[in-house]
Design a protein around this motif. Structure first.
Motif, PDB file in Angstrom:
ATOM      1  N   VAL A   1       3.215  15.450  -2.538  1.00 33.66           N
ATOM      2  CA  VAL A   1       2.798  14.927  -1.507  1.00 33.66           C
ATOM      3  C   VAL A   1       3.747  13.961  -0.773  1.00 33.66           C
ATOM      4  CG1 VAL A   1       0.870  13.366  -0.858  1.00 33.66           C
ATOM      5  CG2 VAL A   1       0.384  14.913  -2.812  1.00 33.66           C
ATOM      6  N   CYS A   2       4.649  13.290  -1.499  1.00 34.88           N
ATOM      7  CA  CYS A   2       5.585  12.435  -0.703  1.00 34.88           C
ATOM      8  C   CYS A   2       6.594  13.497  -0.113  1.00 34.88           C
ATOM      9  CB  CYS A   2       6.319  11.533  -1.738  1.00 34.88           C
ATOM     10  SG  CYS A   2       5.490  10.206  -2.202  1.00 34.88           S
ATOM     11  N   LYS A   3       6.846  14.594  -0.470  1.00 38.40           N
ATOM     12  CA  LYS A   3       7.735  15.258   0.225  1.00 38.40           C
ATOM     13  C   LYS A   3       7.089  16.032   1.483  1.00 38.40           C
ATOM     14  CE  LYS A   3      10.950  19.468  -0.552  1.00 38.40           C
ATOM     15  NZ  LYS A   3      11.302  20.385  -1.711  1.00 38.40           N
ATOM     16  N   VAL A   4       6.015  16.478   1.394  1.00 38.47           N
ATOM     17  CA  VAL A   4       5.372  17.057   2.516  1.00 38.47           C
ATOM     18  C   VAL A   4       5.050  16.164   3.560  1.00 38.47           C
ATOM     19  CG1 VAL A   4       2.737  17.267   1.897  1.00 38.47           C
ATOM     20  CG2 VAL A   4       3.833  19.021   3.206  1.00 38.47           C
ATOM     21  N   THR A   5       4.810  14.822   3.267  1.00 40.71           N
ATOM     22  CA  THR A   5       4.544  13.624   4.191  1.00 40.71           C
ATOM     23  C   THR A   5       5.733  13.030   4.451  1.00 40.71           C
ATOM     24  OG1 THR A   5       3.895  11.923   2.378  1.00 40.71           O
ATOM     25  CG2 THR A   5       1.907  13.543   3.480  1.00 40.71           C
ATOM     26  N   ASN A   6       6.797  13.182   4.059  1.00 41.60           N
ATOM     27  CA  ASN A   6       8.063  12.559   4.383  1.00 41.60           C
ATOM     28  C   ASN A   6       7.875  11.121   4.007  1.00 41.60           C
ATOM     29  OD1 ASN A   6      10.866  12.343   4.997  1.00 41.60           O
ATOM     30  ND2 ASN A   6      10.124  11.876   6.965  1.00 41.60           N
ATOM     31  N   SER A   7       7.182  10.835   2.866  1.00 40.79           N
ATOM     32  CA  SER A   7       7.024   9.681   2.524  1.00 40.79           C
ATOM     33  C   SER A   7       7.892   8.712   1.200  1.00 40.79           C
ATOM     34  CB  SER A   7       5.521   9.360   1.903  1.00 40.79           C
ATOM     35  OG  SER A   7       4.639   9.643   3.221  1.00 40.79           O
ATOM     36  N   VAL A   8       8.109   7.565   1.009  1.00 41.04           N
ATOM     37  CA  VAL A   8       8.680   7.084  -0.005  1.00 41.04           C
ATOM     38  C   VAL A   8       7.662   6.276  -0.726  1.00 41.04           C
ATOM     39  CG1 VAL A   8      10.156   5.348  -0.851  1.00 41.04           C
ATOM     40  CG2 VAL A   8      11.190   6.837   1.130  1.00 41.04           C
TER      41      VAL A   8
ATOM     42  N   THR B   1       1.111  -1.136  -0.252  1.00 41.28           N
ATOM     43  CA  THR B   1       0.019   0.134   0.034  1.00 41.28           C
ATOM     44  C   THR B   1       0.843   1.368  -0.199  1.00 41.28           C
ATOM     45  OG1 THR B   1      -0.136   0.194   2.321  1.00 41.28           O
ATOM     46  CG2 THR B   1      -1.735  -1.167   1.479  1.00 41.28           C
ATOM     47  N   PRO B   2       0.346   2.504  -0.601  1.00 46.08           N
ATOM     48  CA  PRO B   2       1.169   3.710  -0.303  1.00 46.08           C
ATOM     49  C   PRO B   2       1.456   3.935   1.277  1.00 46.08           C
ATOM     50  CG  PRO B   2      -0.676   3.927  -1.842  1.00 46.08           C
ATOM     51  CD  PRO B   2      -0.774   2.656  -1.156  1.00 46.08           C
ATOM     52  N   PRO B   3       2.409   4.734   1.620  1.00 46.16           N
ATOM     53  CA  PRO B   3       2.644   4.976   2.899  1.00 46.16           C
ATOM     54  C   PRO B   3       1.472   5.608   3.689  1.00 46.16           C
ATOM     55  CG  PRO B   3       4.392   5.790   1.661  1.00 46.16           C
ATOM     56  CD  PRO B   3       3.276   5.133   0.605  1.00 46.16           C
ATOM     57  N   ALA B   4       1.465   5.335   5.035  1.00 44.83           N
ATOM     58  CA  ALA B   4       0.008   5.937   5.783  1.00 44.83           C
ATOM     59  C   ALA B   4      -0.169   7.191   5.744  1.00 44.83           C
ATOM     60  CB  ALA B   4       0.227   5.452   7.222  1.00 44.83           C
ATOM     61  N   ASP B   5       0.962   8.157   5.751  1.00 41.70           N
ATOM     62  CA  ASP B   5       1.059   9.666   5.903  1.00 41.70           C
ATOM     63  C   ASP B   5       0.429  10.063   4.570  1.00 41.70           C
ATOM     64  OD1 ASP B   5       1.339   9.724   8.508  1.00 41.70           O
ATOM     65  OD2 ASP B   5       3.492  10.248   8.378  1.00 41.70           O
ATOM     66  N   PHE B   6       1.102   9.362   3.495  1.00 35.25           N
ATOM     67  CA  PHE B   6       0.620   9.786   1.991  1.00 35.25           C
ATOM     68  C   PHE B   6      -0.906   9.348   1.882  1.00 35.25           C
ATOM     69  CE2 PHE B   6      -0.210   8.967  -2.396  1.00 35.25           C
ATOM     70  CZ  PHE B   6       0.563   9.862  -3.179  1.00 35.25           C
ATOM     71  N   CYS B   7      -1.411   8.133   2.305  1.00 32.50           N
ATOM     72  CA  CYS B   7      -2.922   7.945   2.110  1.00 32.50           C
ATOM     73  C   CYS B   7      -3.600   9.096   3.119  1.00 32.50           C
ATOM     74  CB  CYS B   7      -2.999   6.505   2.673  1.00 32.50           C
ATOM     75  SG  CYS B   7      -2.358   5.201   1.727  1.00 32.50           S
ATOM     76  N   GLU B   8      -3.193   9.179   4.120  1.00 36.50           N
ATOM     77  CA  GLU B   8      -4.311  10.305   4.748  1.00 36.50           C
ATOM     78  C   GLU B   8      -4.313  11.586   4.135  1.00 36.50           C
ATOM     79  OE1 GLU B   8      -5.822  10.410   7.337  1.00 36.50           O
ATOM     80  OE2 GLU B   8      -4.893   9.101   9.195  1.00 36.50           O
ATOM     81  N   LEU B   9      -3.276  12.041   3.477  1.00 36.97           N
ATOM     82  CA  LEU B   9      -3.489  13.272   2.741  1.00 36.97           C
ATOM     83  C   LEU B   9      -4.238  13.092   1.613  1.00 36.97           C
ATOM     84  CD1 LEU B   9      -0.662  16.051   2.502  1.00 36.97           C
ATOM     85  CD2 LEU B   9      -2.293  15.663   0.536  1.00 36.97           C
ATOM     86  N   ALA B  10      -3.775  12.039   0.677  1.00 34.88           N
ATOM     87  CA  ALA B  10      -4.367  11.960  -0.541  1.00 34.88           C
ATOM     88  C   ALA B  10      -5.828  11.646  -0.447  1.00 34.88           C
ATOM     89  CB  ALA B  10      -3.547  10.948  -1.448  1.00 34.88           C
ATOM     90  N   ILE B  11      -6.256  10.908   0.492  1.00 35.12           N
ATOM     91  CA  ILE B  11      -7.644  10.655   0.492  1.00 35.12           C
ATOM     92  C   ILE B  11      -8.540  11.681   0.986  1.00 35.12           C
ATOM     93  CG2 ILE B  11      -7.776  10.065   2.911  1.00 35.12           C
ATOM     94  CD1 ILE B  11      -9.300   7.344   2.188  1.00 35.12           C
ATOM     95  N   SER B  12      -7.895  12.835   1.345  1.00 34.22           N
ATOM     96  CA  SER B  12      -8.681  14.060   1.488  1.00 34.22           C
ATOM     97  C   SER B  12      -8.700  15.038   0.360  1.00 34.22           C
ATOM     98  CB  SER B  12      -8.451  14.601   2.996  1.00 34.22           C
ATOM     99  OG  SER B  12      -8.761  15.790   2.816  1.00 34.22           O
ATOM    100  N   LYS B  13      -9.792  15.295  -0.373  1.00 35.80           N
ATOM    101  CA  LYS B  13      -9.706  16.298  -1.524  1.00 35.80           C
ATOM    102  C   LYS B  13      -9.238  17.724  -0.818  1.00 35.80           C
ATOM    103  CE  LYS B  13     -13.206  14.093  -4.251  1.00 35.80           C
ATOM    104  NZ  LYS B  13     -13.648  13.077  -3.230  1.00 35.80           N
TER     105      LYS B  13
END
Length: 356
Positions: free
Chosen positions: A255-262, A100-112
């Protein structure tokens, strides 16, 4: 080999299953599905070897039920598909191969709302603002956008064009909000009249493995939706377009940068072209689109690539990131029909015919 596909009753999951049955690597696998089983067609269509009814991810029993199924079935991998379930597994994974994508990425992306707040001023999104019911009916409130404008449901995880409508004036806007009593959060945006695109991406630990671009041309039962968008595409095509590709990848990178996600796993960036032909991001889906099996029909089996990657077998993927699609390709979907991919489409003229 035993594979679990979650959200199994939905169209997207049944298309993932169709794709995997096209795969030489997985066509003989045993396929297990689970779902809340609210879509009865998926329950009785007998697509899966076994189908379990499970509670929703917000139910306190979800984890216990899922763990018991995993212990009983002992699958080789799980493909997690519905967005809310992807988010759950990203936060609280089970000990079974999956991605799955990283949790923090998901939290942001799922919210328009969160996504648009992040991308505001970047030029990557249409000019958009939130709109409450109170403001919409307040004669003293000055709308920050001009008509026509696009209005839609801004709630996290919405799909199928829910709440979408092109409002040409304040009367239409208010009427639409009034009749959509089940929606609390609206978003209004500049109206983008151009092409409608989905950019499907597969990543592994920050590396882009596969990417495909689809253009949605028409929708199933479009006449029953005021907006003309039902969320299920009836006609489309696959493209190769560097501008659309870079807009999508730039968005994912931000989105990856702001959520510190890979970046890891499958995401689909939805886009709509503005009046100048510039593709603007409308949302990031942490799930598959419903027409995904047509990629497999075209020779680009994203579900197979996803599953191989989840099982630690990405070395078996072919090296190219994109497939070069024929210019005149076309794909068609209809109710109660198997999707059809046409490599080279040409219009029929009066008196022409097609044969088997």
């Amino acid at each position: 080999m035993k594979i679990v596909i979650t959200g199994a009753c939905a169209v997207s999951a049944r298309n993932v299953l169709r794709s995997l049955k096209m795969s030489e690597k997985f066509k003989d696998a045993t396929f297990i599905g689970w779902d809340m089983c609210s879509i009865l067609y998926g329950v009785y269509s007998k697509d899966f070897d076994r189908l379990y009814k499970v509670p929703g991810v917000n139910d306190p029993m979800y984890r216990e039920v899922i763990q018991s199924i995993l212990e009983k079935e002992k699958p080789d991998a799980v493909m997690v598909l519905p967005e809310v379930e992807v988010l759950y597994w990203a936060k609280s994974p089970f000990d079974v191969p999956h991605i799955t994508p990283p949790a923090d990425f998901c939290e942001l992306a799922i919210s328009k709302r969160k996504l648009f707040n992040l991308l505001e001023g970047s030029g990557l999104i249409p000019v958009s603002v939130d709109l409450s019911r109170e403001d919409a009916f307040d004669d003293n409130y000055k709308l920050p956008l001009v008509f026509p404008m696009w209005v839609r449901d801004a709630s996290a995880g919405t799909a199928s064009g829910k709440g979408s409508f092109k409002a040409n004036n304040i009367t239409e806007l208010r009427a639409w909000i009034m009749i959509n009593t089940g929606i609390d959060n609206f978003q209004i945006s500049e109206f983008c009249p151009g092409g409608n695109y989905g950019v499907l991406c597969l990543f592994e630990h920050g590396k882009l493995l596969k990417l495909a671009i689809a253009e949605r041309l028409e929708y199933i039962m479009a006449k029953v939706a005021v907006s003309g968008i039902t969320g299920n595409t009836s006609k489309g095509r696959f493209l190769n377009d560097e501008h659309i590709k870079q807009q999508a990848l730039d968005t994912i990178e931000r989105v990856c940068k702001v959520t510190n996600s890979v970046m890891h796993g499958v995401v689909v960036v939805d886009m709509k072209a503005d009046a100048n032909g510039i593709a603007k991001v409308t949302e990031i889906n942490i799930r598959y689109v419903a027409y995904n099996s047509l990629l497999a029909s075209a020779g680009f089996n994203l579900a197979e690539y996803h599953l191989l990657t989840a099982m630690g077998r990405s070395n078996e993927l072919t090296p190219e990131v994109e497939m070069q699609f024929p210019k005149n390709n076309l794909w068609l979907r209809d109710v109660d029909a198997i999707p059809v991919y046409i490599e080279e489409h040409s219009d029929l003229h009066i008196g022409d015919y097609v044969s088997k």
